[in-house]
Write an enzyme that holds these catalytic residues in place. Structure first.
Site, PDB file in Angstrom:
ATOM      1  N   GLU A   1       4.600 -61.924 -21.594  1.00  0.00           N
ATOM      2  CA  GLU A   1       5.433 -60.716 -21.766  1.00  0.00           C
ATOM      3  C   GLU A   1       5.898 -60.504 -23.196  1.00  0.00           C
ATOM      4  OE1 GLU A   1       8.531 -61.079 -18.811  1.00  0.00           O
ATOM      5  OE2 GLU A   1       7.085 -61.415 -17.212  1.00  0.00           O
TER       6      GLU A   1
ATOM      7  N   GLU B   1       0.571 -62.445 -10.477  1.00  0.00           N
ATOM      8  CA  GLU B   1       1.895 -62.506  -9.825  1.00  0.00           C
ATOM      9  C   GLU B   1       2.009 -61.380  -8.804  1.00  0.00           C
ATOM     10  OE1 GLU B   1       5.111 -62.706 -12.661  1.00  0.00           O
ATOM     11  OE2 GLU B   1       3.993 -63.986 -14.022  1.00  0.00           O
TER      12      GLU B   1
END
Ligand code: 9MR
Length: 387
Positions: free
Chosen positions: A159, A273
């Site tokens: 991220e 995810e």
């Protein structure tokens, strides 16, 4: 208990006679790895996990790969400088090896779950670029060497990219997310991290992992970053698209764009995810950061007492559409990992709002296979009929 075993046996028989595979890993064995997380014991003060043994049993049956949900984050592995603690992650590794699971390490460099000491000196002032680079390399080297040859994939940087809306140009712009890593080292921290990880274990495949790639500006920026690193000889192997989805967003075409652009760029894709929340999106109200928590509000928690059948049917349809796409692009999709084993232990219940009741996975709160589970298996059965 006896009845339950009988019931599960009966379902298995029915699935078999309908020509369906019995488990997720079996169903998709021709296409990609199927994975879940090791929830383990909470490292950040969430409530104790009483279901670890049950989760381990389900994982061994359904999945062939496992990712550390929390126990390999810097906060868990090096809470204080030099004080590495591998107890929980070693337990996960022992389990994974006994079950012959492909292990994904998650994650070496992030702005969250990273203790402040990385960025501060003993007087509390910000450290120099040199000091932070040394700390970054030491962390990566120690952790990756500890698991050398036993971990297949590492989410190295997590991220690192953000977007903003430019009202005049009416488009999004992507940029490196402001974090202490970026502020102190500059964007080179990314390259330094991949080089250090590769040096520590030349056989491990290194991924870049992020969410929100349905935003085309972010997707293009990410693919360009990976291409640039590769062109300079950095060993970055593939892209992880987290896939924290909702029933109605993002649009399927936006998801397909991620799959197709990654394929065109010849960058192997991992869905890292996956979950499909059935709740209203509470992130919309603020910049989505995992550290943001909003006060619990009833309008964001409509199914606290149970989820209606029609919502589960919509979720099943969404999962089915998604898996059709994943199968279509399976030449370039290596793995699909769910961010949770079952609905009773999902981050969606405590982020961004603590105390909600979500139902985002394929296995339900009573450990039952949900309509979405059957819908996902059905995708392969239909595919086989077509071939
Ligand atoms: O599921 C994880 C949750 O238990 C942790 O509290 C949280 C903060 O460390 O991280 C969650 O997992 C995140 C993952 O590491 C990175 N992508 C977003 C995931 C969901 O927030």
């Amino acid at each position: 208990m006896k009845y339950r075993i009988f019931f599960v046996g009966l379902i298995s028989l029915l699935l078999q006679s309908a020509g369906l595979a019995n488990t997720l890993q079996e169903a998709f064995s021709e296409h990609f790895l199927m994975g879940t997380v090791w929830h383990g014991q909470p490292v950040e003060g969430h409530k104790k996990n009483h279901f670890l043994e049950k989760e381990k049993a389900i994982t061994a049956i359904e999945f062939n790969t496992i990712t550390a949900e929390n126990c390999m984050k810097p906060a868990a592995l090096q809470p204080e400088e030099g004080a590495f603690s591998f107890a929980e992650s070693d337990a996960m590794m022992a389990y994974a090896q006994a079950q012959d699971l492909v292990v994904v390490g998650h994650t070496l460099v992030w702005k969250n779950a990273t203790p402040d000491w990385f960025f501060l000196d003993k007087h509390g002032a910000q450290v120099s670029r040199e000091v932070l680079i040394t700390r970054l390399k030491t962390h990566i080297r120690t952790v990756v060497e500890h698991y050398r040859g036993r971990i297949e994939y590492w989410d190295v940087v997590n991220e690192a990219i953000d977007t903003r809306w430019l009202p005049k140009q009416k488009r999004f712009e992507a940029f490196y997310k402001p974090t202490p890593w970026l502020e102190i080292i500059g964007p080179e921290y990314i390259e330094i991290a991949y080089r250090a990880a590769h040096e520590a274990d030349p056989s491990v495949k290194l991924l870049y992992n992020d969410y929100g790639l349905h935003n085309e500006a972010k997707l293009d920026f990410t693919l360009a970053m990976i291409a640039d690193l590769k062109s300079r000889g950095v060993q970055i192997y593939g892209l992880g698209y987290q896939g924290h989805l909702f029933i109605d967003q993002p649009a399927l075409v936006e998801i397909e764009r991620v799959l197709s652009k990654a394929q065109q760029a010849q960058i192997p894709l991992h869905i890292t995810e996956l979950d499909v929340s059935v709740l209203p999106n509470a992130w919309k109200h603020r910049a989505a950061s995992v550290e943001d928590r909003f006060a619990l509000a009833a309008e964001f928690n409509p199914y606290a007492d149970g989820v209606p059948e029609e919502i589960l049917a919509l979720q099943a349809k969404r999962y089915s559409e998604l898996f059709k796409l994943l199968v279509k692009y399976s030449d370039n999709v290596e793995r699909v990992t769910f961010w949770g084993v079952w609905d009773g232990n999902s981050w969606r219940d405590y982020r961004p709002m603590l105390g909600r009741t979500d139902y985002p996975l394929l296995i339900g709160r009573n450990f039952e296979r949900k309509p979405a589970y059957a819908a996902v298996l059905q995708v392969v059965a239909q595919q086989e009929k077509k071939d």
